[in-house]
Design a protein around this motif. Structure first.
Motif, PDB file in Angstrom:
ATOM      1  N   GLY A  15      52.856  34.300  42.779  1.00 63.04           N
ATOM      2  CA  GLY A  15      51.525  34.166  42.194  1.00 63.04           C
ATOM      3  C   GLY A  15      50.811  32.951  42.725  1.00 63.04           C
ATOM      4  O   GLY A  15      49.893  32.439  42.113  1.00 63.04           O
ATOM      5  N   GLY A  72      48.448  35.645  42.839  1.00 64.61           N
ATOM      6  CA  GLY A  72      47.496  35.005  41.934  1.00 64.61           C
ATOM      7  C   GLY A  72      46.107  34.963  42.525  1.00 64.61           C
ATOM      8  O   GLY A  72      45.124  34.804  41.815  1.00 64.61           O
ATOM      9  N   SER A  74      45.693  39.939  41.878  1.00 62.01           N
ATOM     10  CA  SER A  74      44.993  40.014  40.599  1.00 62.01           C
ATOM     11  C   SER A  74      43.508  40.314  40.780  1.00 62.01           C
ATOM     12  O   SER A  74      42.880  39.803  41.694  1.00 62.01           O
ATOM     13  CB  SER A  74      45.165  38.676  39.879  1.00 62.01           C
TER      14      SER A  74
END
Length: 182
Positions: free
Chosen positions: A92, A113, A141
């Motif tokens: 992430g 991320g 994301s």
């Protein structure tokens, strides 16, 4: 002003980075010993995968930024620039750029991320990306974003630099002096 070398294939951050044979393994390893006005050459075959977050802190100054150039590693010093080096964060991970730095020919890829922070140093800074790619990988994301600057003391310039998004809801936020050409 020194010249440093970075190559992931056989570099070692314990080496001094003074030649391709003694190259640092990571860009962060080179930044740790670089001073204002230095040049860091990154091999055209460099494929760095860093931790999470990946903090790239340059100790360049406004009058003497550190130059980070992707170059062909067949000569010492290089005689030709390239555009094929990659620097990526894992998991992430985010990538945070701080300081006064000029980057040429590098693809920077965040982790899932999907967050890039450029010039988060509150005292100022400038980043110049030329012929680079700033990339959010597939599967990242939907809230991912590129954030440039935190105040008017910071400057970001992009020349012939591309963005690559993984999701249509991702965005670019600009909080500094910003120029994008090419």
């Amino acid at each position: 002003m020194a010249i440093l070398y970075v190559r992931s294939t056989d570099g070692n951050n314990a080496d001094n980075g003074s030649t391709w044979a003694l190259a640092k393994a990571t860009l962060a390893g080179a930044f740790a010993v670089a001073n204002a006005g230095d040049t860091i050459y990154i091999s055209q075959v460099h494929a760095e995968v860093g931790g999470s977050p990946l903090n790239l802190t340059s100790f360049g100054s406004a009058s003497n930024p550190i130059r980070v150039l992707c170059a062909n590693d067949s000569a010492n010093p290089p005689t030709a620039l390239a555009t094929t080096a990659t620097v990526s964060a894992t998991g992430g991970g985010t990538i945070a750029f701080t300081g006064f730095t000029y980057y040429y020919g590098i693809t920077f890829s965040s982790g899932s991320g999907a967050l890039f922070n450029v010039n988060t140093d509150a005292s100022g800074g400038s980043a110049f990306f030329e012929s680079c790619v700033l990339k959010v990988p597939t599967g990242s994301s939907s809230s991912g974003k590129f954030t440039f600057g935190a105040n008017q003391n910071q400057y970001v310039t992009l020349r012939n630099t591309q963005f690559s998004f993984a999701n249509a809801s991702q965005l670019i936020q600009i909080h500094c002096a910003f120029t994008w050409t090419g």
